[in-house]
Design a protein around this motif. Structure first.
Motif, PDB file in Angstrom:
ATOM      1  N   VAL A   1      55.784  61.352  59.238  1.00  0.00           N
ATOM      2  CA  VAL A   1      56.282  60.473  58.175  1.00  0.00           C
ATOM      3  C   VAL A   1      57.413  61.098  57.371  1.00  0.00           C
ATOM      4  N   ASN A   2      57.804  62.325  57.694  1.00  0.00           N
ATOM      5  CA  ASN A   2      58.912  62.921  56.947  1.00  0.00           C
ATOM      6  C   ASN A   2      60.139  62.031  57.073  1.00  0.00           C
ATOM      7  N   ALA A   3      60.708  61.659  55.930  1.00  0.00           N
ATOM      8  CA  ALA A   3      61.814  60.703  55.916  1.00  0.00           C
ATOM      9  C   ALA A   3      63.012  61.289  55.164  1.00  0.00           C
ATOM     10  N   GLU A   4      63.405  62.482  55.549  1.00  0.00           N
ATOM     11  CA  GLU A   4      64.529  63.149  54.888  1.00  0.00           C
ATOM     12  C   GLU A   4      65.773  62.260  54.954  1.00  0.00           C
ATOM     13  N   GLY A   5      66.426  62.109  53.821  1.00  0.00           N
ATOM     14  CA  GLY A   5      67.626  61.296  53.753  1.00  0.00           C
ATOM     15  C   GLY A   5      67.381  59.868  53.315  1.00  0.00           C
ATOM     16  N   ALA A   6      66.097  59.445  53.255  1.00  0.00           N
ATOM     17  CA  ALA A   6      65.786  58.084  52.820  1.00  0.00           C
ATOM     18  C   ALA A   6      65.861  57.969  51.305  1.00  0.00           C
ATOM     19  N   ASP A   7      66.077  56.752  50.825  1.00  0.00           N
ATOM     20  CA  ASP A   7      65.993  56.500  49.390  1.00  0.00           C
ATOM     21  C   ASP A   7      64.554  56.714  48.930  1.00  0.00           C
ATOM     22  N   PRO A   8      64.336  56.901  47.617  1.00  0.00           N
ATOM     23  CA  PRO A   8      62.972  57.147  47.115  1.00  0.00           C
ATOM     24  C   PRO A   8      61.995  56.051  47.520  1.00  0.00           C
ATOM     25  N   ILE A   9      60.796  56.473  47.930  1.00  0.00           N
ATOM     26  CA  ILE A   9      59.723  55.575  48.350  1.00  0.00           C
ATOM     27  C   ILE A   9      58.570  55.714  47.367  1.00  0.00           C
ATOM     28  N   LEU A  10      58.081  54.590  46.851  1.00  0.00           N
ATOM     29  CA  LEU A  10      57.008  54.608  45.862  1.00  0.00           C
ATOM     30  C   LEU A  10      55.651  54.579  46.557  1.00  0.00           C
ATOM     31  N   VAL A  11      54.817  55.567  46.253  1.00  0.00           N
ATOM     32  CA  VAL A  11      53.464  55.664  46.801  1.00  0.00           C
ATOM     33  C   VAL A  11      52.475  55.491  45.651  1.00  0.00           C
ATOM     34  N   VAL A  12      51.556  54.533  45.788  1.00  0.00           N
ATOM     35  CA  VAL A  12      50.576  54.244  44.739  1.00  0.00           C
ATOM     36  C   VAL A  12      49.185  54.595  45.240  1.00  0.00           C
ATOM     37  N   GLY A  13      48.457  55.377  44.450  1.00  0.00           N
ATOM     38  CA  GLY A  13      47.100  55.761  44.823  1.00  0.00           C
ATOM     39  C   GLY A  13      46.133  55.556  43.681  1.00  0.00           C
ATOM     40  N   GLY A  14      44.964  54.986  43.987  1.00  0.00           N
ATOM     41  CA  GLY A  14      43.915  54.813  42.986  1.00  0.00           C
ATOM     42  C   GLY A  14      42.914  55.947  43.063  1.00  0.00           C
ATOM     43  N   THR A  15      42.584  56.528  41.920  1.00  0.00           N
ATOM     44  CA  THR A  15      41.696  57.694  41.910  1.00  0.00           C
ATOM     45  C   THR A  15      40.278  57.346  42.327  1.00  0.00           C
ATOM     46  N   GLY A  16      39.910  56.053  42.270  1.00  0.00           N
ATOM     47  CA  GLY A  16      38.559  55.648  42.658  1.00  0.00           C
ATOM     48  C   GLY A  16      38.513  54.845  43.937  1.00  0.00           C
ATOM     49  N   ASP A  17      39.538  54.944  44.762  1.00  0.00           N
ATOM     50  CA  ASP A  17      39.601  54.165  46.001  1.00  0.00           C
ATOM     51  C   ASP A  17      38.557  54.670  46.990  1.00  0.00           C
ATOM     52  N   PRO A  18      37.612  53.808  47.438  1.00  0.00           N
ATOM     53  CA  PRO A  18      36.575  54.257  48.370  1.00  0.00           C
ATOM     54  C   PRO A  18      36.974  54.154  49.841  1.00  0.00           C
ATOM     55  N   ILE A  19      38.119  53.566  50.139  1.00  0.00           N
ATOM     56  CA  ILE A  19      38.520  53.343  51.523  1.00  0.00           C
ATOM     57  C   ILE A  19      39.667  54.269  51.923  1.00  0.00           C
ATOM     58  N   THR A  20      40.693  54.322  51.111  1.00  0.00           N
ATOM     59  CA  THR A  20      41.792  55.276  51.316  1.00  0.00           C
ATOM     60  C   THR A  20      41.805  56.201  50.105  1.00  0.00           C
ATOM     61  N   PRO A  21      41.108  57.324  50.178  1.00  0.00           N
ATOM     62  CA  PRO A  21      40.948  58.194  49.018  1.00  0.00           C
ATOM     63  C   PRO A  21      42.284  58.612  48.394  1.00  0.00           C
ATOM     64  N   TYR A  22      42.232  58.886  47.112  1.00  0.00           N
ATOM     65  CA  TYR A  22      43.427  59.239  46.338  1.00  0.00           C
ATOM     66  C   TYR A  22      44.174  60.422  46.936  1.00  0.00           C
ATOM     67  N   SER A  23      43.452  61.367  47.511  1.00  0.00           N
ATOM     68  CA  SER A  23      44.105  62.526  48.114  1.00  0.00           C
ATOM     69  C   SER A  23      45.080  62.110  49.206  1.00  0.00           C
ATOM     70  N   GLY A  24      44.803  60.993  49.868  1.00  0.00           N
ATOM     71  CA  GLY A  24      45.712  60.502  50.900  1.00  0.00           C
ATOM     72  C   GLY A  24      47.057  60.113  50.334  1.00  0.00           C
ATOM     73  N   ALA A  25      47.068  59.489  49.153  1.00  0.00           N
ATOM     74  CA  ALA A  25      48.327  59.123  48.503  1.00  0.00           C
ATOM     75  C   ALA A  25      49.102  60.373  48.096  1.00  0.00           C
ATOM     76  N   GLN A  26      48.380  61.380  47.613  1.00  0.00           N
ATOM     77  CA  GLN A  26      49.034  62.640  47.255  1.00  0.00           C
ATOM     78  C   GLN A  26      49.695  63.268  48.485  1.00  0.00           C
ATOM     79  N   HIS A  27      48.952  63.296  49.587  1.00  0.00           N
ATOM     80  CA  HIS A  27      49.487  63.885  50.814  1.00  0.00           C
ATOM     81  C   HIS A  27      50.650  63.063  51.362  1.00  0.00           C
ATOM     82  N   MET A  28      50.565  61.743  51.259  1.00  0.00           N
ATOM     83  CA  MET A  28      51.643  60.893  51.750  1.00  0.00           C
ATOM     84  C   MET A  28      52.933  61.153  50.964  1.00  0.00           C
ATOM     85  N   ALA A  29      52.824  61.210  49.647  1.00  0.00           N
ATOM     86  CA  ALA A  29      54.022  61.430  48.828  1.00  0.00           C
ATOM     87  C   ALA A  29      54.687  62.754  49.180  1.00  0.00           C
TER      88      ALA A  29
END
Length: 306
Positions: A226-254
């Motif tokens: 998923v490295n997107a060097e050169g792309a415009d900023p991408i907004l990643v939203v993560g919920g700290t209480g998400d039971p399906i896609t845990p918040y750590s996933g959003a941190q790692h994605m960003a």
């Protein structure tokens, strides 16, 4: 789609698995990235077995928060006085259902853990219905309230067409994305770790590690690039209480999107997804999609967990 619409850049709002699609697109075509909002992000650093472990831990944590709320605010709470008692009651319930299955809307073997997870995915809106449904199941052995609204496919009649192809598509897509084809002994060990990660949900979630076992077709890769060097900023939203896609996933994605590309917006919310439930998230996402302006680094939207 971008070409057919005549857009030079892709403007995109992806949720859950849609975040993986958007992130891989950004990796492949960074110069065509416009405004990409990735909400309830998957974790691009985890393989299939690791994903089951993270989900089991996250849904257990969400259930524990529900149990605390239930004990404090719901009369005759079916899960007792807190998380420990809730786990004991759910274990007794599982043993009882093994011996005496409850009537439910599902066809074939029924695993209440998934239906509980469905309620938790709705955030605090699912807590009151979950308490009522668990009371019906525990007190009257009636699984229909808990099972109501859940996604079940298949039929008792093997000649009947399925309701939809959701589960078949999930398997086909997941196994096409993942090249992980572990031997059975390794999968057994992974399943035991997942089972141990959650007293309420571990047994059900542990079966997910076998999803692609012996699949006759190879997958693309263990984890998506998923490295997107050169792309415009991408907004990643993560919920700290998400039971399906845990918040750590959003941190790692960003982080994985790259410096100056992935911008993390944190929402202190229960449930799978925070848009449009959280007004702060809506304001930030809408502004980004309209103008391309991202929130300041470290921005936190307050919510149920604040």
């Amino acid at each position: 789609m971008r070409y057919l619409l005549g857009d030079e850049r892709l403007h995109y709002f992806g949720v859950s698995y849609g975040t993986a699609l958007g992130a891989v697109y950004a990796h492949l075509y960074p110069s065509h990235v416009g405004r990409l909002a990735l909400e309830a992000s998957v974790d691009p650093t985890e393989d299939l077995a690791e994903e089951q472990m993270s989900q089991a831990e996250a849904v257990q944590a969400a259930f524990d928060r529900f149990a605390v709320h239930c004990a404090a605010h719901i009369r005759d709470c079916p899960t007792g006085d807190g998380p420990e008692e809730a786990a004991r009651r759910m274990a007794r319930l599982a043993d009882r259902l093994e011996r005496n299955p409850a009537p439910a809307g599902a066809v074939g073997p029924w695993t209440p853990a998934y239906d509980v997870g469905d309620h938790l995915a709705r955030g605090t809106d699912g807590w009151q219905p979950l308490a009522k449904a668990l009371a019906a199941l525990i007190d009257r052995n009636d699984g229909r309230p808990l099972d109501k609204g859940s996604d079940h496919t298949g039929s008792a009649d093997p000649a009947a067409p399925p309701v939809d192809n959701g589960r078949a598509a999930l398997t086909a897509i997941t196994c096409a994305d993942s090249s992980l084809r572990s031997d059975f002994d390794r999968l057994d060990r992974a399943a035991k770790r997942v089972k141990a990660a959650s007293p309420v949900f571990g047994a059900a979630w542990s079966t997910g590690v076998y999803l692609c076992y012996d699949r006759p077709f190879g997958g693309e890769r263990v984890t998506p690039p998923v490295n997107a060097e050169g792309a415009d900023p991408i907004l990643v939203v993560g919920g700290t209480g998400d039971p399906i896609t845990p918040y750590s996933g959003a941190q790692h994605m960003a982080r994985a999107l790259g410096d100056g590309v992935g911008v993390l917006l944190t929402a202190e919310e229960e449930g799978h997804g925070t848009y449009p439930q959280n007004r702060c998230v809506v304001k930030a996402v809408d502004r980004y999609l309209r103008t391309g302006h991202t929130p300041a680094p470290g921005t936190v939207c307050r919510g149920d967990i604040s």
